[in-house]
Design a protein around this motif. Structure first.
Motif, short mmCIF file in Angstrom:
data_model
loop_
_atom_site.label_atom_id
_atom_site.label_comp_id
_atom_site.label_asym_id
_atom_site.label_seq_id
_atom_site.Cartn_x
_atom_site.Cartn_y
_atom_site.Cartn_z
N ARG A 35 75.33 4.02 -28.84
CA ARG A 35 76.70 3.89 -28.37
C ARG A 35 77.13 5.12 -27.58
O ARG A 35 76.74 6.23 -27.91
N PHE A 37 79.77 8.02 -26.48
CA PHE A 37 80.72 8.75 -27.31
C PHE A 37 81.46 9.75 -26.45
O PHE A 37 81.04 10.07 -25.34
N GLN A 44 82.99 7.62 -31.27
CA GLN A 44 82.15 6.55 -30.71
C GLN A 44 83.03 5.53 -30.01
O GLN A 44 84.02 5.08 -30.56
#
Ligand SMILES: [Zn+2]
Length: 251
Positions: A35, A37, A44
């Protein structure tokens, strides 16, 4: 209809490119963490915060948690990628050519952005780019003849190397990195030897405009290091698409 698809696809690719650029030179890799960030607060991003361009506009360019500014650089990469995907779609004569042009444009965008940020052009991008262009022109996918490509790569890279060696000899400083010479292998192959002069002319004009704008009001022009990558890349891409028109216009 297919242009809308091309635009959306370009945006998605662009968000992948901005991940590549933002993680270059850090401990993170392209796939780890999975993910995206916020570099300020490690927050996140949720799926809604990760939509290319749209999220940036909704959040007014700030992290939703800590309100740190997101550099405008990243949505610009996405926009450029979208623009290139559409432009390539209007010019490509086959789907395969479009896909190859997307790959070439992607390498140009990522390499240029990394050059702007770090003054480096990673070998993995320039060498694989040269390989893609040469294989594609050999396979007849690009509208540039293979011999043209081969000579364009060789002579283009040699010419740039000679200029930088000469510059070093006279000024005793490095004006141009070897990365530019390697990048030239790919870009010279893309334009072919026939359009090499148009390509180098366009790239020089773009770089000159950039110099004039960025050094306005500043002394010590010789101390300014210019990342040539973005200008070489845009010069070559314009030449690939419009080289024939430009050549007939000059004649
Ligand atoms: Zn944050």
């Amino acid at each position: 209809m297919y242009l809308i698809f091309a635009a959306l696809f370009g945006l998605v690719l662009g968000s992948f490119y901005s991940v590549c650029v933002s993680r270059y030179g850090t401990d993170n890799t392209i796939f780890k963490p999975a993910r995206s960030f916020c570099p300020q607060c490690d927050h996140q991003l949720t799926i809604l915060e990760n939509i290319p361009l749209i999220s940036f506009l909704i959040q007014k360019g700030r992290c939703s948690l800590c309100k740190a500014r997101i550099p405008i650089f990243y949505p610009l990469i996405e926009l450029t990628s979208m623009f290139w995907a559409v432009l390539a779609a209007t010019h490509a004569t086959t789907y395969v050519e479009w896909v190859v042009l997307l790959a070439i444009g992607g390498i140009c965008i990522v390499a240029s952005a990394i050059d702007l940020r770090t003054f480096l052009l990673p070998d993995i991008l320039t060498y694989s780019g040269a390989a893609i262009v040469l294989v594609a022109s050999y396979a007849g996918i690009l509208h540039v003849d293979f011999m043209q490509s081969l000579l364009g790569a060789g002579i283009g890279a040699f010419a740039l190397w000679a200029v930088s060696a000469l510059y070093k000899l006279i000024r005793k400083i490095n004006g141009m990195g070897l990365g530019d010479v390697k990048f030239m292998l790919m870009l010279g192959a893309l334009t072919g030897i026939g359009h090499l002069s148009i390509f180098i002319f366009l790239a020089s004009v773009l770089a000159l405009i950039f110099c004039i704008i960025s050094t306005r009001g500043k002394a010590g022009m010789s101390r300014v290091y210019i990342p040539f990558g973005p200008f070489l890349a845009s010069g070559a891409l314009i030449t690939y698409l419009y080289g024939d028109q430009i050549a007939s216009f000059i004649r």
